[in-house]
Motif scaffolding. Structure first.
Motif, mmCIF file in Angstrom:
data_model
loop_
_atom_site.group_PDB
_atom_site.id
_atom_site.type_symbol
_atom_site.label_atom_id
_atom_site.label_comp_id
_atom_site.label_asym_id
_atom_site.label_seq_id
_atom_site.Cartn_x
_atom_site.Cartn_y
_atom_site.Cartn_z
ATOM 1 N N TYR A 3 0.809 -1.244 0.060
ATOM 2 C CA TYR A 3 -0.036 -0.027 0.095
ATOM 3 C C TYR A 3 0.803 1.019 0.197
ATOM 4 C CZ TYR A 3 -3.551 3.487 1.621
ATOM 5 O OH TYR A 3 -4.192 4.775 1.842
ATOM 6 N N GLU A 44 -2.060 5.168 -1.465
ATOM 7 C CA GLU A 44 -3.502 5.545 -2.117
ATOM 8 C C GLU A 44 -3.760 4.240 -2.663
ATOM 9 O OE1 GLU A 44 -2.864 8.488 -5.141
ATOM 10 O OE2 GLU A 44 -2.600 10.256 -3.525
ATOM 11 N N THR A 45 -2.884 3.349 -3.177
ATOM 12 C CA THR A 45 -3.225 2.146 -4.053
ATOM 13 C C THR A 45 -2.766 1.089 -3.134
ATOM 14 O OG1 THR A 45 -3.052 3.524 -6.174
ATOM 15 C CG2 THR A 45 -2.846 0.902 -6.195
ATOM 16 N N THR A 46 -3.677 -0.183 -3.191
ATOM 17 C CA THR A 46 -3.121 -1.563 -2.612
ATOM 18 C C THR A 46 -2.885 -2.288 -3.739
ATOM 19 O OG1 THR A 46 -4.480 -1.083 -0.628
ATOM 20 C CG2 THR A 46 -4.084 -3.423 -1.276
ATOM 21 N N TRP A 47 -1.964 -3.211 -3.671
ATOM 22 C CA TRP A 47 -1.616 -4.082 -4.945
ATOM 23 C C TRP A 47 -1.140 -5.420 -4.234
ATOM 24 C CZ3 TRP A 47 3.476 -5.469 -4.629
ATOM 25 C CH2 TRP A 47 4.503 -4.645 -3.969
ATOM 26 N N PRO A 104 -9.098 -3.621 -6.145
ATOM 27 C CA PRO A 104 -10.089 -2.323 -6.120
ATOM 28 C C PRO A 104 -10.098 -1.935 -4.625
ATOM 29 C CG PRO A 104 -10.655 -4.329 -7.397
ATOM 30 C CD PRO A 104 -9.449 -4.937 -6.587
ATOM 31 N N LYS A 105 -10.502 -0.623 -4.623
ATOM 32 C CA LYS A 105 -10.503 -0.063 -3.417
ATOM 33 C C LYS A 105 -11.300 -0.664 -2.156
ATOM 34 C CE LYS A 105 -10.786 4.544 -0.998
ATOM 35 N NZ LYS A 105 -11.667 4.134 0.050
ATOM 36 N N GLU A 106 -12.618 -1.099 -2.614
ATOM 37 C CA GLU A 106 -13.733 -1.555 -1.838
ATOM 38 C C GLU A 106 -13.161 -2.940 -1.221
ATOM 39 O OE1 GLU A 106 -18.115 -3.522 -1.834
ATOM 40 O OE2 GLU A 106 -17.299 -2.344 -3.648
ATOM 41 N N LYS A 107 -12.644 -3.618 -2.040
ATOM 42 C CA LYS A 107 -11.985 -4.972 -1.577
ATOM 43 C C LYS A 107 -10.579 -4.536 -0.612
ATOM 44 C CE LYS A 107 -9.917 -9.322 -3.265
ATOM 45 N NZ LYS A 107 -9.591 -10.182 -4.579
ATOM 46 N N ALA A 108 -9.848 -3.553 -1.030
ATOM 47 C CA ALA A 108 -8.735 -3.187 -0.339
ATOM 48 C C ALA A 108 -9.133 -2.645 1.091
ATOM 49 C CB ALA A 108 -7.870 -2.143 -0.976
ATOM 50 N N ASP A 109 -10.305 -1.846 1.011
ATOM 51 C CA ASP A 109 -10.521 -1.264 2.364
ATOM 52 C C ASP A 109 -10.950 -2.563 3.485
ATOM 53 O OD1 ASP A 109 -10.291 1.007 1.581
ATOM 54 O OD2 ASP A 109 -12.250 1.387 1.293
ATOM 55 N N TRP A 142 -7.824 -4.234 4.481
ATOM 56 C CA TRP A 142 -7.034 -3.761 5.514
ATOM 57 C C TRP A 142 -7.825 -3.716 6.922
ATOM 58 C CZ3 TRP A 142 -2.184 -4.025 4.547
ATOM 59 C CH2 TRP A 142 -1.784 -3.911 3.324
#
Length: 250
Positions: free
Chosen positions: A107, A110-113, A120-125, A128
């Motif tokens: 992370y 801004e971006t999770t990979w 995708p942000k929803e999945k990343a949220d 975490w």
């Protein structure tokens, strides 16, 4: 005789009141944990680099699902953090077995990979929210946070204080603090995967800066053991190349 009775009565009434006054409240307990962990140097650390090995368990059976003989984490802290279970700062974790990468996640603020690409942000949220939680204790003394002492408990034979820390958004995290050493021994909070509990063992104290590090960390979800991490090397405030956190090129 009457005088001695009065003195005895006063002493009997005063004793529990004095004992109650000496009992620390939630904020005082977390302040003791902060000092035991390393004080201001610990609370205001800018980076943390850890390496060791890890064992991962599956949903079925008792045997490990996989083992990482090379497990590393790089962490750049957000000193203004206010959310207990949201992504903050920067982080990268990589798990390898020999030359094979089991997984990696990063992370950059801004971006999770992951090894599979951008998450995708929803999945990343949600990801975490399953994992971030410990670091919020560093901010417990700041405006907007509240600490409530709950019923005491035992962990590995150690008496622990249990304190519920609430962040400004209302998220709650339970910390178990050793009543003697004031080391942080347990952590708990609700996640999309269920109730998450983390335990800390095998502590070592580093110098320059002073830093209390648990070398054996175990993670549970709904009381099922998910993985164990054994840290063997720790670096605090060491420079980290920003490329460590950057998503890999396609």
């Amino acid at each position: 005789m009457f005088r001695f009775f009065i003195l005895f009565l006063i002493a009997a009434i005063s004793a529990p009141l004095m004992a109650a006054e000496q009992e620390p409240d939630g904020a005082q307990i977390l302040a003791m944990a902060r000092e035991a962990a390393g004080g201001d140097d610990w609370a205001n650390a800018t980076t943390l680099t850890l390496s060791g090995h890890a064992v991962f368990y599956g949903a079925q059976g008792h045997e490990p699902k996989s083992m990482a003989d090379d497990y590393r984490m790089w962490r750049e802290y957000d000193l203004d953090r206010t959310s207990a279970h949201g992504a903050d700062g920067k982080v990268r974790i990589i798990a390898k077995s020999g030359e094979k990468t089991l997984f990696e996640v990063g992370y950059d603020g801004e971006t999770t990979w992951t090894q599979n690409g951008i998450m995708p942000k929803e999945k990343a949220d949600k990801y975490w929210a399953n994992n971030f939680g410990f670091g919020i204790i560093r901010h417990a003394d700041k405006p907007g946070f509240s600490a409530t002492r709950l019923a005491d408990d035992l962990f590995d034979g150690h008496k622990i204080y249990v304190v519920e820390l609430k962040d400004p958004q209302g998220s709650r995290t339970l910390f178990g603090i050793d009543q003697e050493s004031h080391a942080i021994r347990t952590l708990g909070f609700d996640t999309p995967r269920g109730w998450h509990r983390r335990t800390y063992r095998d502590f070592v104290t580093l110098k320059n800066p002073r830093w209390l590090q648990a070398r054996h960390v175990t993670l549970y979800y709904d009381d099922r053991k998910s993985n164990e991490v054994f840290w063997t090397k720790t670096k605090v405030n060491a420079p980290i190349d920003n490329e460590i956190f950057a998503p890999p090129e396609k």
